[in-house]
Write a protein that holds these residues in place. Structure first.
Motif, mmCIF file in Angstrom:
data_model
loop_
_atom_site.group_PDB
_atom_site.id
_atom_site.type_symbol
_atom_site.label_atom_id
_atom_site.label_comp_id
_atom_site.label_asym_id
_atom_site.label_seq_id
_atom_site.Cartn_x
_atom_site.Cartn_y
_atom_site.Cartn_z
ATOM 1 N N HIS A 59 -13.233 -11.432 -13.526
ATOM 2 C CA HIS A 59 -12.396 -10.667 -12.462
ATOM 3 C C HIS A 59 -11.506 -9.606 -12.768
ATOM 4 O O HIS A 59 -10.505 -9.258 -11.989
ATOM 5 C CB HIS A 59 -11.589 -11.788 -11.493
ATOM 6 C CG HIS A 59 -12.698 -12.958 -11.076
ATOM 7 N ND1 HIS A 59 -13.642 -12.656 -10.325
ATOM 8 C CD2 HIS A 59 -12.575 -14.365 -11.356
ATOM 9 C CE1 HIS A 59 -14.324 -13.690 -9.941
ATOM 10 N NE2 HIS A 59 -13.470 -14.846 -10.831
ATOM 11 N N ALA A 60 -11.805 -9.185 -13.958
ATOM 12 C CA ALA A 60 -10.896 -7.822 -14.536
ATOM 13 C C ALA A 60 -10.562 -6.891 -13.406
ATOM 14 O O ALA A 60 -11.739 -6.363 -12.735
ATOM 15 C CB ALA A 60 -11.322 -7.162 -15.841
ATOM 16 N N ALA A 61 -9.391 -6.297 -13.584
ATOM 17 C CA ALA A 61 -9.009 -5.181 -12.419
ATOM 18 C C ALA A 61 -10.047 -3.850 -12.789
ATOM 19 O O ALA A 61 -10.347 -2.882 -11.996
ATOM 20 C CB ALA A 61 -7.750 -4.998 -12.465
ATOM 21 N N SER A 62 -10.234 -3.618 -14.197
ATOM 22 C CA SER A 62 -11.026 -2.501 -14.473
ATOM 23 C C SER A 62 -11.424 -2.557 -16.074
ATOM 24 O O SER A 62 -11.393 -3.605 -16.567
ATOM 25 C CB SER A 62 -10.134 -1.118 -14.251
ATOM 26 O OG SER A 62 -9.097 -1.290 -15.555
ATOM 27 N N ASP A 63 -12.523 -1.560 -15.984
ATOM 28 C CA ASP A 63 -12.836 -1.492 -17.599
ATOM 29 C C ASP A 63 -11.715 -1.540 -18.640
ATOM 30 O O ASP A 63 -11.776 -2.001 -19.711
ATOM 31 C CB ASP A 63 -14.117 -0.517 -17.838
ATOM 32 C CG ASP A 63 -15.352 -0.838 -17.267
ATOM 33 O OD1 ASP A 63 -15.123 -1.856 -16.670
ATOM 34 O OD2 ASP A 63 -16.117 0.106 -17.339
ATOM 35 N N ASN A 64 -10.811 -0.624 -18.143
ATOM 36 C CA ASN A 64 -9.591 -0.645 -19.072
ATOM 37 C C ASN A 64 -8.915 -1.751 -19.258
ATOM 38 O O ASN A 64 -8.392 -1.974 -20.552
ATOM 39 C CB ASN A 64 -8.865 0.701 -18.400
ATOM 40 C CG ASN A 64 -7.370 0.909 -19.547
ATOM 41 O OD1 ASN A 64 -7.697 1.333 -20.599
ATOM 42 N ND2 ASN A 64 -6.277 0.854 -18.971
ATOM 43 N N HIS A 65 -8.705 -2.551 -18.354
ATOM 44 C CA HIS A 65 -8.110 -3.892 -18.665
ATOM 45 C C HIS A 65 -8.647 -4.635 -19.502
ATOM 46 O O HIS A 65 -8.303 -5.072 -20.390
ATOM 47 C CB HIS A 65 -7.870 -4.638 -17.400
ATOM 48 C CG HIS A 65 -6.731 -4.111 -16.449
ATOM 49 N ND1 HIS A 65 -7.162 -3.067 -15.721
ATOM 50 C CD2 HIS A 65 -5.794 -4.831 -15.947
ATOM 51 C CE1 HIS A 65 -5.854 -2.773 -14.924
ATOM 52 N NE2 HIS A 65 -5.240 -3.624 -15.018
ATOM 53 N N LEU A 66 -10.126 -4.800 -19.558
ATOM 54 C CA LEU A 66 -10.981 -5.383 -20.407
ATOM 55 C C LEU A 66 -10.777 -4.863 -22.050
ATOM 56 O O LEU A 66 -10.615 -5.527 -22.976
ATOM 57 C CB LEU A 66 -12.463 -5.399 -20.157
ATOM 58 C CG LEU A 66 -12.791 -6.183 -19.008
ATOM 59 C CD1 LEU A 66 -14.169 -5.908 -18.243
ATOM 60 C CD2 LEU A 66 -12.607 -7.755 -19.182
#
Length: 320
Positions: A59-66
């Motif tokens: 449920h990550a907010a974006s690829d950048n968060h990952l």
């Protein structure tokens, strides 16, 4: 087929997302080149750290968060590698200054102009510092100050654990199993595990996170995951004559039992810790509300994914 099916970590409830994993891993490779840790590109690509973060944070907010969490995972891997006397690491007698520099890098520093040039020169020569400098800067971009502080506190504890393990090597001493398990309370997957709310864009408050009963449950979860790692890494430790310490190897020598029996006892302890975490999760969620329940459920998913990653990653794949 998983040779350690008796491990009671639940299966991960999510499916693979190869496209997202590819995007994150490509960005991770680019970052590694930018911050000067290109020596680790082979291991980064082999291990699939970006894939691990995608699975662990569905449920990550974006690829950048990952990507930010993947940077931290890589920095922790480099720190662990630095703590062993191998081609990338340092001899044990030189480790504490390296860990001190790493801690210096992740914390805000006093503005002392007279030392700035020397400080910068020293951190630039340390691959550990370069990794953490980039990773922590990225954490500050997406996390609240309290969440970033949570990670820094956990890293300071981790570095103490690394120092303790280095002390065993300096003394050429094999620790008893009780001492190993004490050290593994500090040197564990804890730092990698505690940021699911950062990835998903919510926050477990500091007032809840630092409750002693929450910390006890999280430490049990992290230790269980390290024992799982001991089991899946055992063939590598034996084949490569690794300097890493491992509970099955310690138990086999200490109790004069076959290695297979020591593995079974390690699995028993893993299962006991997982059971404790699951029971505490139910109690803590009932006592402290839905955000606590969500956070602990995300931790359980992280544990499940870490086990799945060990089974499917080329880094831990057993030889045929």
């Amino acid at each position: 087929m998983d040779p350690y099916a008796r491990l009671s970590t639940p299966p991960p409830p999510v499916e693979e997302n190869p496209r997202r994993a590819h995007r994150v891993e490509a960005a991770l490779e680019k970052w590694a080149l930018e911050v000067g840790i290109a020596d680790y590109l082979g291991e980064i690509n082999l291990s699939g750290f970006g894939r691990m973060m995608c699975l662990a944070n569905p449920h990550a907010a974006s690829d950048n968060h990952l990507l930010v969490l993947a940077k931290c995972f890589v920095a922790e891997y480099i720190t662990d590698d630095t703590c062993e006397d191998n081609e990338h690491g340092v001899v044990p007698a030189q480790l504490y200054p390296q860990l001190m520099m790493g801690t210096f890098t992740i914390e805000s520093t006093a503005p002392i102009a007279a030392c700035a040039k020397e400080w910068d020169a020293q951190t630039r020569t340390s691959i550990l510092c370069q990794a953490w400098q980039g990773a922590i800067a990225s954490v500050h971009e997406i996390a609240t100050p309290a969440q970033a502080g949570r990670l820094k506190h956990a890293l300071a504890t981790l570095f103490i654990g690394f120092g303790g393990e280095s002390g065993w090597r300096l003394a050429q001493r094999v620790p008893p199993s009780w001492e190993y398990l004490m050290e593994r309370q500090l040197n564990s997957f804890f730092c990698s595990m505690i940021l699911p709310d950062v990835a998903a864009g919510y926050e477990l408050s500091s007032q809840l996170y630092y409750l002693p009963e929450v910390q006890r449950a999280l430490r049990a979860a992290a230790l269980s995951s390290n024992l799982m790692n001991d089991v899946y890494s055992l063939w590598r430790d034996l084949e490569q004559e690794s300097t890493a310490y491992s509970l099955p190897l310690l138990l086999a020598a200490e109790q004069d039992i076959p290695l297979e029996a020591a593995v079974e006892r390690t699995i028993d302890l893993h299962n006991e810790l997982i059971g404790f975490f699951q029971e505490e999760s139910v109690r803590l969620a009932a006592a402290h509300g839905p955000t606590m329940g969500r956070y602990l459920a995300d931790i359980l998913n992280w544990l499940a994914v870490n086990r799945y990653w060990h089974v499917t990653s080329d880094r831990y794949r057993m030889p045929a």
